[in-house]
Design an enzyme around this catalytic site. Structure first.
Site, mmCIF file in Angstrom:
data_model
loop_
_atom_site.group_PDB
_atom_site.id
_atom_site.type_symbol
_atom_site.label_atom_id
_atom_site.label_comp_id
_atom_site.label_asym_id
_atom_site.label_seq_id
_atom_site.Cartn_x
_atom_site.Cartn_y
_atom_site.Cartn_z
ATOM 1 N N TYR A 133 16.813 1.362 -26.111
ATOM 2 C CA TYR A 133 17.865 0.412 -27.183
ATOM 3 C C TYR A 133 17.742 1.562 -28.443
ATOM 4 O O TYR A 133 17.421 1.164 -28.909
ATOM 5 C CB TYR A 133 18.453 -1.609 -26.789
ATOM 6 C CG TYR A 133 18.992 -2.241 -25.477
ATOM 7 C CD1 TYR A 133 19.340 -2.299 -25.714
ATOM 8 C CD2 TYR A 133 17.343 -1.932 -24.880
ATOM 9 C CE1 TYR A 133 19.880 -2.755 -24.573
ATOM 10 C CE2 TYR A 133 17.561 -2.984 -24.000
ATOM 11 C CZ TYR A 133 18.519 -3.333 -23.976
ATOM 12 O OH TYR A 133 19.020 -3.904 -22.516
ATOM 13 N N LYS A 186 6.119 -1.540 -16.220
ATOM 14 C CA LYS A 186 5.908 -0.552 -14.691
ATOM 15 C C LYS A 186 5.391 0.787 -15.574
ATOM 16 O O LYS A 186 5.218 1.947 -15.649
ATOM 17 C CB LYS A 186 7.203 -0.040 -14.816
ATOM 18 C CG LYS A 186 7.534 1.120 -13.741
ATOM 19 C CD LYS A 186 7.909 0.648 -12.624
ATOM 20 C CE LYS A 186 8.266 1.787 -11.691
ATOM 21 N NZ LYS A 186 7.936 1.371 -10.442
ATOM 22 N N ASP A 219 10.139 -3.091 -10.787
ATOM 23 C CA ASP A 219 10.688 -3.596 -9.581
ATOM 24 C C ASP A 219 10.350 -4.685 -8.544
ATOM 25 O O ASP A 219 10.815 -4.920 -7.854
ATOM 26 C CB ASP A 219 11.007 -2.172 -8.658
ATOM 27 C CG ASP A 219 9.434 -1.580 -8.888
ATOM 28 O OD1 ASP A 219 8.808 -2.063 -10.209
ATOM 29 O OD2 ASP A 219 8.779 -0.294 -8.494
ATOM 30 N N ASP A 243 15.925 -7.845 -19.824
ATOM 31 C CA ASP A 243 17.684 -7.759 -20.288
ATOM 32 C C ASP A 243 17.801 -8.584 -18.569
ATOM 33 O O ASP A 243 19.133 -8.720 -17.989
ATOM 34 C CB ASP A 243 18.403 -6.903 -20.924
ATOM 35 C CG ASP A 243 19.868 -7.439 -21.260
ATOM 36 O OD1 ASP A 243 20.333 -8.414 -21.113
ATOM 37 O OD2 ASP A 243 20.680 -6.380 -21.967
ATOM 38 N N ASP A 247 19.232 -11.998 -15.939
ATOM 39 C CA ASP A 247 20.550 -12.435 -15.507
ATOM 40 C C ASP A 247 20.464 -12.200 -14.468
ATOM 41 O O ASP A 247 20.848 -13.330 -13.546
ATOM 42 C CB ASP A 247 20.857 -10.588 -15.879
ATOM 43 C CG ASP A 247 21.952 -11.002 -17.194
ATOM 44 O OD1 ASP A 247 22.001 -11.470 -18.325
ATOM 45 O OD2 ASP A 247 22.460 -9.593 -17.799
#
Length: 356
Positions: A133, A186, A219, A243, A247
């Site tokens: 971010y 990852k 993933d 984040d 969701d």
């Protein structure tokens, strides 16, 4: 308990008002001595002061026992240099609210977005002060640049300090639940950044021998959330991954509007709904306030643990019970859940369901 309420944008004023309605009923039942003050942030602050978030507001928030932050219409703010400061990011950095705690669970009386027979009861522990971010990973400057009109570069910051402290919160929470932590990463591609994060998580795991640790590529984790959500207890992730998967988990469990969320440091806690500002339904009494109400309950639970105040934990549990009681009746649900209850009426029914 002194609480600062920041209604912010869109449906923010409606859902924060709903949360205060429930908290007032809770105060009468449990004698919690709530004191509420209000401060403008978001578009109201921009109109009055030329910025969506003033330093004075952050300094004021630091003096309170808890903060309730409404939704923000960040995508509609002007550029940062014109006063459009990301309010959530400002609080996360300004108050070092590094732990974004996002639970997701199914309810037997509500339809989920998973296959029949599947259930979910997990918590995502998201690091919230660094990562990809650009508005929060630099002390000065911005984490994105454009060397030419046709090239854009983004900087990702991962530190051992931030990785270790979010991991420790995840393990501490797992000790209170089913004693399992899954690290989301990852590291097969981001060898240094995700590699450092994973190394930090594994180091912290040594302090908690009773907790099982496993890890998943980000993933792959999305596939497992859909196919086998029961395998998860507490998930710990860097900012960007956390984040996204939070969701997904909340929507799979039923709706983003059904999951609470807090942003917490070691000294401050801010309740903030998981969902966005929904300007298309603002001021129409249609918004589902459950996420904001449950976020307020999480804030009380944080306060109870921090200050050894058992009655605040009991009060937080009572909010959860009362919300479920009201949601169990199809007629008292909000329109997004197939009911006809407005925002204000729903909060009043939850308040009426509160029992000491």
């Amino acid at each position: 308990m002194r609480i600062l309420v920041l209604p912010c944008d869109g449906i923010g004023p409606e859902i924060t008002s709903a949360a205060v309605t429930v908290l007032n009923a809770l105060d009468k039942a449990f004698g919690l001595d709530f004191e509420f003050d209000y401060e403008d942030v978001g578009f109201k602050s921009l109109e009055k002061h030329g910025t969506t978030l003033r330093q004075e507001s952050l300094d004021k928030a630091k003096t309170y026992d808890g903060i309730i932050l409404g939704t923000q219409s960040h995508a509609d703010y002007p550029a940062p240099e014109k006063g459009g400061r990301n309010v959530s990011a400002g609080f996360r950095i300004g108050l070092d609210l590094y732990a974004n705690v996002r639970p997701a669970r199914t309810r037997p009386f509500l339809t989920s977005n998973m296959k029949e027979g599947k259930s979910m009861d997990l918590v995502i522990m998201r690091e919230a002060t660094e990562g990809f971010y650009p508005d929060r990973n630099m002390t000065r400057g911005w984490g994105e640049v454009m060397p030419t009109p046709d090239m854009a570069l983004s900087t990702r910051k991962i530190t051992r300090h931030c990785s270790e402290r979010i991991a420790r919160k995840a393990f501490e929470l797992a000790m209170q639940r089913r004693k399992k932590v899954t690290a989301i990463h990852k590291a097969n591609s981001f060898h240094m950044t995700d590699g450092l994060f994973l190394e930090a998580v594994r180091d912290v795991a040594k302090e908690f021998p009773e907790v099982q640790l496993d890890d998943l590529l980000v993933d792959a984790s999305t596939a497992h959330l859909v196919r086998n959500p029961e395998r998860f207890d507490v998930l710990v992730a860097t900012n960007f991954y956390g984040d996204i998967i939070s969701d997904l988990a909340s929507e799979l469990s039923g709706s983003l509007g059904l999951a609470g969320s807090i942003m917490a440091s070691d000294t401050h806690c801010c309740a903030q709904a998981q969902h966005g500002s929904a300007p298309d339904i603002q001021n129409q009494d249609k918004a589902n306030p459950v996420s904001m109400i449950l976020s307020a309950a999480m804030m009380l639970a944080w306060y109870a643990e921090k200050h050894n105040q058992p009655k605040f934990l009991k009060a937080a549990d009572e909010i959860n019970r009362a919300v479920d009681e009201v949601l169990a009746n199809p007629e008292t649900r909000t329109p997004d859940l197939g009911g006809t209850c407005g925002t204000k009426a729903f909060s009043e029914k939850v308040a009426a369901a509160i029992r000491a």
